[in-house]
Scaffold this active site. Structure first.
Site, mmCIF file in Angstrom:
data_model
loop_
_atom_site.group_PDB
_atom_site.id
_atom_site.type_symbol
_atom_site.label_atom_id
_atom_site.label_comp_id
_atom_site.label_asym_id
_atom_site.label_seq_id
_atom_site.Cartn_x
_atom_site.Cartn_y
_atom_site.Cartn_z
ATOM 1 C CG ASP A 23 -4.519 2.759 10.936
ATOM 2 O OD1 ASP A 23 -5.489 3.426 11.342
ATOM 3 O OD2 ASP A 23 -4.558 2.090 9.884
ATOM 4 N NE ARG A 39 -2.696 1.267 3.537
ATOM 5 C CZ ARG A 39 -3.610 1.396 4.514
ATOM 6 N NH1 ARG A 39 -4.894 1.487 4.194
ATOM 7 N NH2 ARG A 39 -3.240 1.393 5.772
#
Length: 533
Positions: free
Chosen positions: A447, A165
């Site tokens: 996150d 990613r």
């Protein structure tokens, strides 16, 4: 500051012997070439985001686009999905840390998403080491010895499939300058990973696979399609050598899923419900809409009608077009306490059961300890011969409308919820500017998305003069007082040594500044990046 210039790329950071294996002359040349070709268009797309947001701030609501109705209504499908991307029932995610990569690839999952984005603080050392680590992982030579325990880590014979990613389009790489301006972070991550791994992966009969985060429009998808096509042609690779999964994690993007699939139809294989960022985007996009203010984040679950509609529409849209529909993250962390762990696994099981019933083809976990439970859920729906749910078309569903996707969410704003938000955001920001992007906090693997929800919720409550369930008016002063109190709680929890060496004082000031600002800061990682080395 160390400055080196190579192939017209100015590198404002140390270039060690190891890093020179990544920033080779060819790599620098590629970064400059892609930046010159695609940075101007990217700037226009980012400016358009601001223009559209002004309309939402003025009272307009997001909706399906009239000008692209033909794409939504006509018959077409994306390119066939490669064999090694068809079974993605359980995926694990994590940063590009060497030990974590090995553990994730060895977990009982189909895919590991190696993350340069929300679970990776983009320090120079972290980014360069991450590219080295992924190169070694693709070669199969990655290993690691823990200095403290002496334990040796290496890949098992049949590791999970690796997908990288890249960073979002809004992030710039301050250490790399082309023609006097920073290189887009997304181009850095994409180009370096492609250049150093495409030959290895193609020799193994696979392709170069990516996750693309935080897209807001189909024009942004078209930008990526152009980057992919240009790169494939430059390196004499067939169209579709590069494949992508797009995270639908912004509110504007949910209204353009058909169009995003269409623009990327030669390269896309799936859309993913990035639900935590989606909640953050709901708050940010509708920040001026007093009738759509969310309650405590702890009650904003996939059972809420607006989130369940998003999940069902994503499944229906993807399967109609021949793409996979990936579910969202289970962020809970297993614990050694047997009773507590049982409760955690029960929650995860119910969450994944809902996704599977909706027709999702796979889902995410943040910890290997959840793999057995989540595999158990998906295995009830899938088998060796039916490896996804592309046959679940949801053709008889009532149409999902803009009103469904924007439906206000019931629930309380509690003092406990606000205080928890403050502690989570403080600890996460402190970790991020200390170089860690993925942090266990109070039993959840946090996150950037969860910290974003925490601080934007409070900002919105302040701006709209909301009250807590105990009657207290939520003001800048109340937040400032609670921040002082909760910082003391966190300091006591982590201890003086951890507090001193983990940038907590900087994090506290940044959290105060962005939460009490009159204008909402788009992404906390933008000001935080200025504090990261």
């Amino acid at each position: 500051m160390t400055t080196t210039t190579q192939a017209e790329l100015c590198i404002n950071a140390p270039l060690t012997v190891e890093y020179q294996q990544i920033l080779t002359p060819d790599a620098c040349k590629l970064l400059v070439e892609l930046t010159r070709k695609f940075r101007p268009g990217l700037k226009q797309l980012l400016a358009k985001r601001q223009q559209v947001q002004k309309r939402y701030d003025g009272g307009q609501l997001p909706d399906f686009l009239a000008e692209t109705a033909e794409i939504r209504q006509s018959k077409w499908q994306v390119a066939p999905i490669p064999a090694d991307l068809q079974d993605r029932r359980v995926e694990i995610t994590g940063p590009v840390d060497r030990k974590m990569i090995i553990n994730a690839l060895n977990a009982d999952v189909k895919v590991f998403m190696a993350d340069f984005e929300d679970s990776q603080a983009p320090s120079w050392q972290g980014l360069m080491a991450g590219q080295i680590n992924l190169r070694d992982a693709n070669l199969g030579t990655i290993n690691y010895t823990d200095e403290k325990s002496g334990k040796y880590y290496q890949l098992d014979p049949d590791p999970a499939l690796l997908i990288a990613r890249v960073r979002g389009l809004h992030l710039w790489e301050k250490h790399l300058i082309a023609d006097g301006e920073p290189v887009p972070g997304a181009i850095v991550d994409f180009a370096l990973y492609f250049l150093h791994n495409y030959q290895t992966r193609i020799a193994k009969g696979t392709g170069v696979y990516y996750y693309l985060p935080k897209l807001q429009t189909h024009q942004e998808a078209k930008w990526w399609a152009d980057v992919f096509r240009y790169t494939e042609q430059k390196f004499s690779q067939k169209v579709g050598c590069i494949r992508a999964t797009v995270l639908i994690e912004t509110l504007p993007a949910v209204f353009e899923m058909d169009e995003i699939l269409y623009m990327l139809k030669d390269h896309i294989v799936a859309l993913n419900c990035g639900r935590w960022d989606y909640i953050f985007s709901y708050i940010k996009t509708l920040k001026n809409h007093a009738d759509r203010i969310l309650p405590d984040r702890q009650v904003v679950t996939m059972q809420q009608p607006f989130l369940n509609a998003y999940s069902r529409l994503l499944v229906k849209t993807c399967h109609k077009r021949g793409a996979l529909a990936m579910g969202g993250m289970a962020a809970l962390i297993p614990t050694k306490d047997e009773a507590e762990n049982k409760a955690i696994l029960t929650k995860v099981q119910a969450d994944k059961e809902l996704e599977a019933k909706n027709g999702h083809d796979g889902t995410w976990i943040a910890h290997p300890g959840l793999a057995a439970t989540v595999n158990g859920v998906l295995d009830n729906y899938l088998s060796d011969t039916r490896v996804n749910q592309l046959d679940v078309l949801r053709e008889h569903d009532a149409p999902i409308t803009a009103a469904d996707l924007l439906q206000p969410c019931a629930g309380e704003r509690t003092e406990q919820g606000m205080r928890t938000n403050i502690r989570v955001a403080l600890q996460y920001i402190a970790a991020w500017i200390s170089g860690k992007g993925c942090v266990p906090i109070y039993g959840l693997m946090e996150d950037a998305a969860t910290a974003e929800i925490s601080r934007t919720s409070i900002w919105q409550w302040i701006q709209h003069k909301k009250t807590l369930s105990n009657g207290q008016l939520i003001t800048k002063q109340l937040f400032s007082t609670m921040l002082e109190q909760e910082a003391a709680v966190v300091r006591d929890e982590v201890g003086e040594a951890v507090w001193a060496c983990n940038s907590f004082s900087q994090a506290k000031k940044l959290l105060l500044d962005i939460t009490t600002s009159d204008q909402l800061v788009d992404f906390l990682t933008l000001p935080a990046y200025e504090l990261l080395h």
